[in-house]
Scaffold this active site. Structure first.
Site, PDB file in Angstrom:
ATOM      1  N   ARG A  54       1.242  34.003  32.515  1.00 15.97           N
ATOM      2  CA  ARG A  54       0.079  33.949  33.395  1.00 15.97           C
ATOM      3  C   ARG A  54      -1.198  34.464  32.743  1.00 15.97           C
ATOM      4  O   ARG A  54      -2.233  33.806  32.767  1.00 15.97           O
ATOM      5  CB  ARG A  54       0.302  34.836  34.632  1.00 15.97           C
ATOM      6  CG  ARG A  54       1.136  34.234  35.688  1.00 15.97           C
ATOM      7  CD  ARG A  54       1.894  35.347  36.398  1.00 15.97           C
ATOM      8  NE  ARG A  54       3.049  35.649  35.579  1.00 15.97           N
ATOM      9  CZ  ARG A  54       4.225  35.089  35.765  1.00 15.97           C
ATOM     10  NH1 ARG A  54       4.418  34.295  36.770  1.00 15.97           N
ATOM     11  NH2 ARG A  54       5.215  35.345  34.947  1.00 15.97           N
ATOM     12  N   THR A  55      -1.090  35.658  32.173  1.00 18.63           N
ATOM     13  CA  THR A  55      -2.315  36.319  31.707  1.00 18.63           C
ATOM     14  C   THR A  55      -2.947  35.529  30.559  1.00 18.63           C
ATOM     15  O   THR A  55      -4.142  35.237  30.568  1.00 18.63           O
ATOM     16  CB  THR A  55      -2.003  37.765  31.295  1.00 18.63           C
ATOM     17  OG1 THR A  55      -1.327  38.404  32.372  1.00 18.63           O
ATOM     18  CG2 THR A  55      -3.278  38.533  30.979  1.00 18.63           C
ATOM     19  N   LYS A  82       4.979  38.825   9.578  1.00 19.27           N
ATOM     20  CA  LYS A  82       5.204  38.919   8.128  1.00 19.27           C
ATOM     21  C   LYS A  82       4.927  40.336   7.644  1.00 19.27           C
ATOM     22  O   LYS A  82       4.737  40.566   6.449  1.00 19.27           O
ATOM     23  CB  LYS A  82       4.291  37.937   7.388  1.00 19.27           C
ATOM     24  CG  LYS A  82       4.520  36.481   7.738  1.00 19.27           C
ATOM     25  CD  LYS A  82       3.602  35.605   6.904  1.00 19.27           C
ATOM     26  CE  LYS A  82       3.717  34.139   7.300  1.00 19.27           C
ATOM     27  NZ  LYS A  82       2.647  33.347   6.675  1.00 19.27           N
ATOM     28  N   ARG A 104      -3.407  42.034  24.352  1.00 19.66           N
ATOM     29  CA  ARG A 104      -2.237  42.629  25.012  1.00 19.66           C
ATOM     30  C   ARG A 104      -1.364  43.263  23.939  1.00 19.66           C
ATOM     31  O   ARG A 104      -1.098  42.650  22.907  1.00 19.66           O
ATOM     32  CB  ARG A 104      -1.437  41.582  25.774  1.00 19.66           C
ATOM     33  CG  ARG A 104      -0.081  42.134  26.203  1.00 19.66           C
ATOM     34  CD  ARG A 104       0.642  41.264  27.164  1.00 19.66           C
ATOM     35  NE  ARG A 104      -0.023  41.264  28.470  1.00 19.66           N
ATOM     36  CZ  ARG A 104       0.546  40.767  29.558  1.00 19.66           C
ATOM     37  NH1 ARG A 104       1.747  40.242  29.499  1.00 19.66           N
ATOM     38  NH2 ARG A 104      -0.097  40.781  30.703  1.00 19.66           N
ATOM     39  N   HIS A 133      -3.930  47.469  33.185  1.00 21.27           N
ATOM     40  CA  HIS A 133      -3.984  46.002  33.159  1.00 21.27           C
ATOM     41  C   HIS A 133      -5.135  45.638  34.104  1.00 21.27           C
ATOM     42  O   HIS A 133      -4.920  45.184  35.221  1.00 21.27           O
ATOM     43  CB  HIS A 133      -2.638  45.456  33.641  1.00 21.27           C
ATOM     44  CG  HIS A 133      -2.436  43.976  33.442  1.00 21.27           C
ATOM     45  ND1 HIS A 133      -3.440  43.121  33.018  1.00 21.27           N
ATOM     46  CD2 HIS A 133      -1.332  43.206  33.611  1.00 21.27           C
ATOM     47  CE1 HIS A 133      -2.951  41.892  32.944  1.00 21.27           C
ATOM     48  NE2 HIS A 133      -1.681  41.918  33.295  1.00 21.27           N
TER      49      HIS A 133
HETATM   50  C1  NCD Z   1       2.707  42.116  34.272  1.00 19.92           C
HETATM   51  C2  NCD Z   1       2.460  42.695  32.911  1.00 19.92           C
HETATM   52  O1  NCD Z   1       2.677  42.076  31.897  1.00 19.92           O
HETATM   53  O2  NCD Z   1       2.011  43.839  32.911  1.00 19.92           O
HETATM   54  N1  NCD Z   1       2.645  40.737  34.346  1.00 19.92           N
HETATM   55  C3  NCD Z   1       1.440  40.097  34.368  1.00 19.92           C
HETATM   56  O3  NCD Z   1       0.556  40.358  33.597  1.00 19.92           O
HETATM   57  N2  NCD Z   1       1.273  39.161  35.302  1.00 19.92           N
HETATM   58  C4  NCD Z   1       3.890  42.681  34.924  1.00 19.92           C
HETATM   59  C5  NCD Z   1       5.230  42.509  34.314  1.00 19.92           C
HETATM   60  O4  NCD Z   1       5.391  42.119  33.168  1.00 19.92           O
HETATM   61  O5  NCD Z   1       6.206  42.823  35.025  1.00 19.92           O
END
Ligand code: NCD
Length: 303
Positions: A54-55, A82, A104, A133
């Site tokens: 999603r993100t 690598k 991320r 987040h």
């Molecule tokens: C979350 C995350 O990665 O922090 N998911 C997201 O970004 N939609 C929550 C999760 O991984 O459970």
């Protein structure tokens, strides 16, 4: 927002409200799906060291809708696999002069490190370890405000693996700034008592029924097995005590909504009946993910 977006904690209400208002104008029902060329010629690098559906996709779509060039780099497909060090990867990217980097990383604080390292480049935190987040909390707030006039006084139950959840932390910071009452709920091993001091308006409980009673919003979280050394319970045990099922819904407000940041594990933290019910706004959250990320990119990169 000085240069990027590292977390919700340092933002004030005015900045948050500005993003949420702008995000509304980017919702599909408000705009014809035309692309704008507002960020034409800008390059946004999505640097993802952890799995994401999603993100990452929504950051990409958001950048493209605004006319920017978006490039995604994932750890497995890059020189990180690598053996390149983080600093070398960052220096390499810096030399390509991106206009913003969305990052991320499994380590809490990694985007802050990047921001100190590449001082010229705005950094957007797309989830750092168990810390924050921020765009998730913003899209969650947008989703709640699509159904409620204000966050003030709302009772929000956040249930699951609170200890390892950056989604919970960012939501607590945001909701607390707007005067919501937040009940954090989970097994003792996933709910350290110090979380009660995270922000004003936070209480803790180990009983799912107590968390849900009178709730306006029920936010379920995935058990972050990748962050636990030895899970203390089986999937079945967890679902028995902390899984959201239809019978729980009678305890909540009649118009309560059910949220989940995804990915959802049916039969572990939420039953299919609830996830697919009228109360569930899980796919609205995904939709708002694009609108909110457009608002964030525009704020950081638009002039
Ligand atoms: C979350 C995350 O990665 O922090 N998911 C997201 O970004 N939609 C929550 C999760 O991984 O459970």
């Amino acid at each position: 927002m000085p240069s990027g977006l590292l977390g919700i904690e340092p933002l004030d209400r005015v900045e948050i409200e500005a993003i949420l208002d702008r995000a509304k104008s980017f919702q599909p029902q408000q705009t014809a799906r035309r692309k704008s060329d507002q960020l034409r010629g800008r390059m946004i690098v999505n640097l993802f060291f952890e799995a994401s559906t999603r993100t990452r996709t929504s950051f990409e779509i958001a950048a493209k809708r605004l006319g920017a060039d978006a490039i995604s780099i994932t750890a497995t497909g890059s020189s990180v696999s690598k053996g390149e060090s983080l600093v070398d990867t960052l220096n390499t990217l810096g030399a390509m002069h991106p206009d913003a980097i969305v990052m991320r990383h499994a380590a809490s604080g990694a985007p802050h490190f990047l921001a100190r390292h590449l001082v010229e480049t705005p950094i957007i935190n797309a989830g750092d370890g168990t810390h924050e987040h921020p765009t998730q909390a913003l899209l969650d707030a947008r989703t709640i405000l699509d159904r409620r006039s204000s966050l003030e006084g709302l009772r929000v139950a956040i249930i699951g693996d609170i200890a390892h959840s950056r989604v919970a932390r960012s939501n607590v910071y945001l909701l607390s700034k707007f005067g919501a009452q937040i009940v954090l709920c989970g097994p003792a091993s996933l709910l350290p008592p110090e979380l009660a001091r995270l922000a004003p308006g936070v209480t803790l409980t180990h009983k799912i029924e107590d968390a849900i009673r009178g709730a306006d919003v029920i936010m379920m979280l995935r058990v972050q097995l990748e962050r636990q050394h030895e899970p203390a319970f089986s999937a079945n045990e967890y679902f028995q005590f902390y899984g959201l099922r239809l019978e729980h819904m009678t305890l909540a407000k009649p118009d309560a909504i059910v949220m989940h940041p995804g990915p959802i594990n049916r039969g572990r933290e939420i039953s299919s009946e609830v996830a697919d019910s009228q109360r569930s706004v899980i796919l609205n959250q995904v939709e708002n993910g694009i609108a909110v990320r457009m608002a964030v990119l525009e704020r950081i990169l638009g002039n």
